[in-house]
Design a protein around this motif. Structure first.
Motif, PDB file in Angstrom:
ATOM      1  N   SER A 159     -28.430 -18.180  58.931  1.00 30.51           N
ATOM      2  CA  SER A 159     -28.412 -16.722  58.907  1.00 30.51           C
ATOM      3  C   SER A 159     -27.791 -16.222  57.604  1.00 30.51           C
ATOM      4  O   SER A 159     -28.478 -15.810  56.686  1.00 30.51           O
ATOM      5  N   THR A 160     -26.489 -16.263  57.523  1.00 26.91           N
ATOM      6  CA  THR A 160     -25.783 -15.965  56.279  1.00 26.91           C
ATOM      7  C   THR A 160     -24.705 -17.024  56.105  1.00 26.91           C
ATOM      8  O   THR A 160     -24.024 -17.375  57.068  1.00 26.91           O
ATOM      9  N   PRO A 161     -24.516 -17.554  54.905  1.00 23.37           N
ATOM     10  CA  PRO A 161     -23.541 -18.630  54.702  1.00 23.37           C
ATOM     11  C   PRO A 161     -22.116 -18.255  55.068  1.00 23.37           C
ATOM     12  O   PRO A 161     -21.314 -19.116  55.418  1.00 23.37           O
ATOM     13  N   THR A 162     -21.805 -16.973  55.022  1.00 25.50           N
ATOM     14  CA  THR A 162     -20.415 -16.557  55.248  1.00 25.50           C
ATOM     15  C   THR A 162     -20.268 -15.639  56.461  1.00 25.50           C
ATOM     16  O   THR A 162     -19.238 -15.000  56.628  1.00 25.50           O
ATOM     17  N   GLY A 163     -21.289 -15.600  57.314  1.00 28.69           N
ATOM     18  CA  GLY A 163     -21.247 -14.693  58.461  1.00 28.69           C
ATOM     19  C   GLY A 163     -20.064 -14.943  59.373  1.00 28.69           C
ATOM     20  O   GLY A 163     -19.441 -14.003  59.885  1.00 28.69           O
ATOM     21  N   PHE A 164     -19.723 -16.218  59.577  1.00 23.80           N
ATOM     22  CA  PHE A 164     -18.616 -16.536  60.482  1.00 23.80           C
ATOM     23  C   PHE A 164     -17.277 -16.100  59.906  1.00 23.80           C
ATOM     24  O   PHE A 164     -16.287 -15.991  60.632  1.00 23.80           O
ATOM     25  N   MET A 165     -17.226 -15.866  58.594  1.00 24.49           N
ATOM     26  CA  MET A 165     -15.999 -15.367  57.977  1.00 24.49           C
ATOM     27  C   MET A 165     -15.984 -13.844  57.898  1.00 24.49           C
ATOM     28  O   MET A 165     -14.925 -13.225  57.943  1.00 24.49           O
ATOM     29  N   GLU A 166     -17.144 -13.248  57.787  1.00 25.02           N
ATOM     30  CA  GLU A 166     -17.237 -11.802  57.607  1.00 25.02           C
ATOM     31  C   GLU A 166     -17.124 -11.027  58.919  1.00 25.02           C
ATOM     32  O   GLU A 166     -16.648  -9.887  58.930  1.00 25.02           O
ATOM     33  N   TYR A 167     -17.578 -11.651  60.013  1.00 32.38           N
ATOM     34  CA  TYR A 167     -17.650 -10.922  61.275  1.00 32.38           C
ATOM     35  C   TYR A 167     -16.858 -11.635  62.360  1.00 32.38           C
ATOM     36  O   TYR A 167     -16.812 -12.858  62.425  1.00 32.38           O
ATOM     37  N   LYS A 168     -16.254 -10.851  63.224  1.00 32.08           N
ATOM     38  CA  LYS A 168     -15.503 -11.404  64.348  1.00 32.08           C
ATOM     39  C   LYS A 168     -16.412 -11.552  65.566  1.00 32.08           C
ATOM     40  O   LYS A 168     -17.406 -10.855  65.709  1.00 32.08           O
ATOM     41  N   ARG A 169     -16.064 -12.504  66.413  1.00 28.86           N
ATOM     42  CA  ARG A 169     -16.765 -12.666  67.681  1.00 28.86           C
ATOM     43  C   ARG A 169     -16.555 -11.422  68.531  1.00 28.86           C
ATOM     44  O   ARG A 169     -15.426 -10.934  68.673  1.00 28.86           O
ATOM     45  N   GLU A 170     -17.625 -10.915  69.079  1.00 29.95           N
ATOM     46  CA  GLU A 170     -17.555  -9.775  69.976  1.00 29.95           C
ATOM     47  C   GLU A 170     -18.431 -10.045  71.191  1.00 29.95           C
ATOM     48  O   GLU A 170     -19.449 -10.734  71.103  1.00 29.95           O
ATOM     49  N   LEU A 171     -18.038  -9.502  72.313  1.00 27.78           N
ATOM     50  CA  LEU A 171     -18.814  -9.589  73.544  1.00 27.78           C
ATOM     51  C   LEU A 171     -19.163  -8.173  73.987  1.00 27.78           C
ATOM     52  O   LEU A 171     -18.430  -7.222  73.685  1.00 27.78           O
ATOM     53  N   PRO A 172     -20.271  -8.005  74.696  1.00 29.73           N
ATOM     54  CA  PRO A 172     -20.678  -6.655  75.094  1.00 29.73           C
ATOM     55  C   PRO A 172     -19.768  -6.005  76.109  1.00 29.73           C
ATOM     56  O   PRO A 172     -19.857  -4.811  76.354  1.00 29.73           O
TER      57      PRO A 172
END
Length: 496
Positions: free
Chosen positions: A2-15
């Motif tokens: 997806s994006t190489p740095t997505g896991f660093m840029e975005y936090k885990r969220e649940l609905p």
């Protein structure tokens, strides 16, 4: 990726879920959903690992690690991120016959082994999985796909739970004529009668059953093999028989003092009476086992016991407490005794516990508790439950030993006691009639990956073979057993 740095840029969220104080007033599903933008953001956190442990599907330390049906998780995470929803559905459908079930009720061992979880919070795999299949149904992509030709072979599947449905779907896909026998009045096994509607609404199960019928699978309901139809008769009528009857023999509470008192019920009897009443009469018939205005004690700390808590709350119980012999789990994964990628044993509030806490102000669970006896009144109704605190340790032979702690005895008021201490194994009627070998736990003896029993053309899969387990393992075994049956009938198989 997806994006190489997505896991660093975005936090885990649940609905998130519906408000506990609101949802206990009804029997509808309690989960909310994400917007497409939110789902794409969560999909971008997937690292597309070189070794994606999320879909390895193995057992570590007696628990699942990764996805037992080997879902192609990084692929459909990336496709969701890119907005390619139909392609994401097609990748998901390659490995999982029923993602609408697993996306709702699977405990998500895939997330426990997600590599992002090594340094932060795992990807919201389960949420994305459910979103893919729900959108696929909404868009009309999920349609009946009957086989182009038939082999002339007939296969009987006994039991319509997740293993039976998966086996039937795959065998039908291979062109065999499949008949599924179910003793209940609705297909689905524990998907229908066992899992409460707030976790899995039954029209979702029926929708899939109807699709299978359109594809050519025949369902025979209200028919118990071994009673309504003799096992030998079934054996003679079909070219192969797949036993997927589940592990439905409830483990008893033994000769505990007072066990015969009125007001003590097996958990599945309690749950099923409510599910049936809801489906048939919208809870207006009054024939279900009710927890209304009663002090409810649930013995057993597993998922079934938790579902009993949620059901009792919706009945309007006066109080509810859930006992577990296990100790309270730590807040964080133990890096020594519970390392990644094992399924994380950590303290969480399940949906029912969250609801009870909102209503009564505290977690309804009592940990490290052993029930000693039941006490009743002059009319034979249970009124009290006596317990003691215990500590557990492992002896030199590796056995788990429970030691009572003196001075920790306690008496609990109890008008309704629900026993949810697991299952001993499958019921023995068909096993005895066909002369099947069993293992030391009374499960049908059939090697994993082969599923053949000691009787020619008889196969076994799911909980009936492996014992009480997860829905996703049942689907795995149903699919694999179908492949082995296809090989047996045709000499080879193109089924995955």
């Amino acid at each position: 990726m997806s994006t190489p740095t997505g896991f660093m840029e975005y936090k885990r969220e649940l609905p998130g879920d519906r408000d506990p104080m609101e949802r206990i007033k009804d029997w509808n599903e309690f989960h909310r959903t994400f917007s497409e933008e939110q789902l794409r953001t969560q999909g971008s956190r997937c690292m597309d690992c070189g070794t994606p442990y999320c879909h390895t599907g193995i057992e570590l330390s007696g628990g699942p690690s990764g996805c037992p049906v080997n879902n192609l998780i990084p692929e459909w995470n990336s496709l969701v991120y890119r907005g390619l929803w139909r392609e994401a559905y097609e990748r998901l459908a390659k490995t999982n016959n029923f993602p609408e079930f697993t996306g709702r009720v699977c405990p998500a061992p895939c997330e426990g082994s997600c590599t992002v979880g090594l340094i932060g919070d795992p990807v919201t795999i389960k949420t994305i999985e459910q979103a893919i299949i729900d959108r696929a149904f909404e868009e009309g992509w999920v349609v009946a796909q009957p086989p182009k030709s038939r082999t002339g072979k007939k296969v009987a599947v006994v039991g319509s739970g997740p293993a039976g449905l998966a086996a039937a779907a795959q065998l039908n896909k291979a062109g065999h004529s499949v008949t599924v026998y179910e003793r209940a009045d609705r297909a689905g096994g524990l998907l229908t009668y066992g899992i409460p509607t707030m976790k899995l609404e039954k029209d979702i199960v029926q929708r899939r059953v109807e699709l299978l019928e359109e594809e050519g699978v025949k369902f025979v309901l209200n028919t118990e093999i071994g009673k309504d139809i003799a096992s030998q008769e079934l054996y003679e009528q079909f070219d192969a028989v797949v036993l997927c009857g589940g592990a439905t023999k409830a483990r008893p509470i033994g000769n505990m003092e007072g066990h015969e008192l009125k007001g003590i019920h097996q958990a599945m009897d309690f749950l099923n009476s409510s599910i049936r009443s809801y489906l048939d009469y919208d809870m207006k018939d009054g024939t279900y086992i009710s927890g209304k205005d009663r002090n409810v004690i649930v013995i057993g700390g597993g998922d079934t016991g938790t579902d009993c808590v949620a059901t009792a709350l919706r009945h309007g119980c006066a109080s509810v407490t859930q006992f577990g012999t296990h100790a309270k789990a730590p807040l964080e994964r133990d890096a020594i005794n519970n390392p990644w990628p094992e399924y994380p044993n950590v303290y969480t509030l399940d949906y029912a516990h969250e609801e009870a806490k909102a209503l009564y102000g505290e977690d309804p669970r009592a940990f490290s508790v052993l029930t000693k006896k039941f006490v009743g009144d002059e009319n034979g109704n249970v009124t009290e439950l006596h317990t003691v605190q215990i500590r557990r340790y492992v002896d030199e032979q590796g056995r788990k030993i429970y030691e009572e702690i003196p001075g920790t005895e306690k008496i609990w008021p109890a008008d309704l006691v629900l026993v949810a201490v697991g299952f001993e194994g499958p019921e023995s009627t068909v096993i005895d009639q066909l002369g099947l070998e069993t293992d030391r736990r009374s499960n049908v003896k059939a090697r994993y990956g082969q599923y053949k029993t000691n009787v020619d053309k008889v196969f076994a899969a799911g909980d009936m073979r492996r014992g009480q387990s997860l829905i996703v393992w049942a689907i795995n075994e149903g699919r694999e057993a179908a492949r082995e049956v296809d090989k047996y009938l045709m000499g080879s198989s193109l089924l995955p």
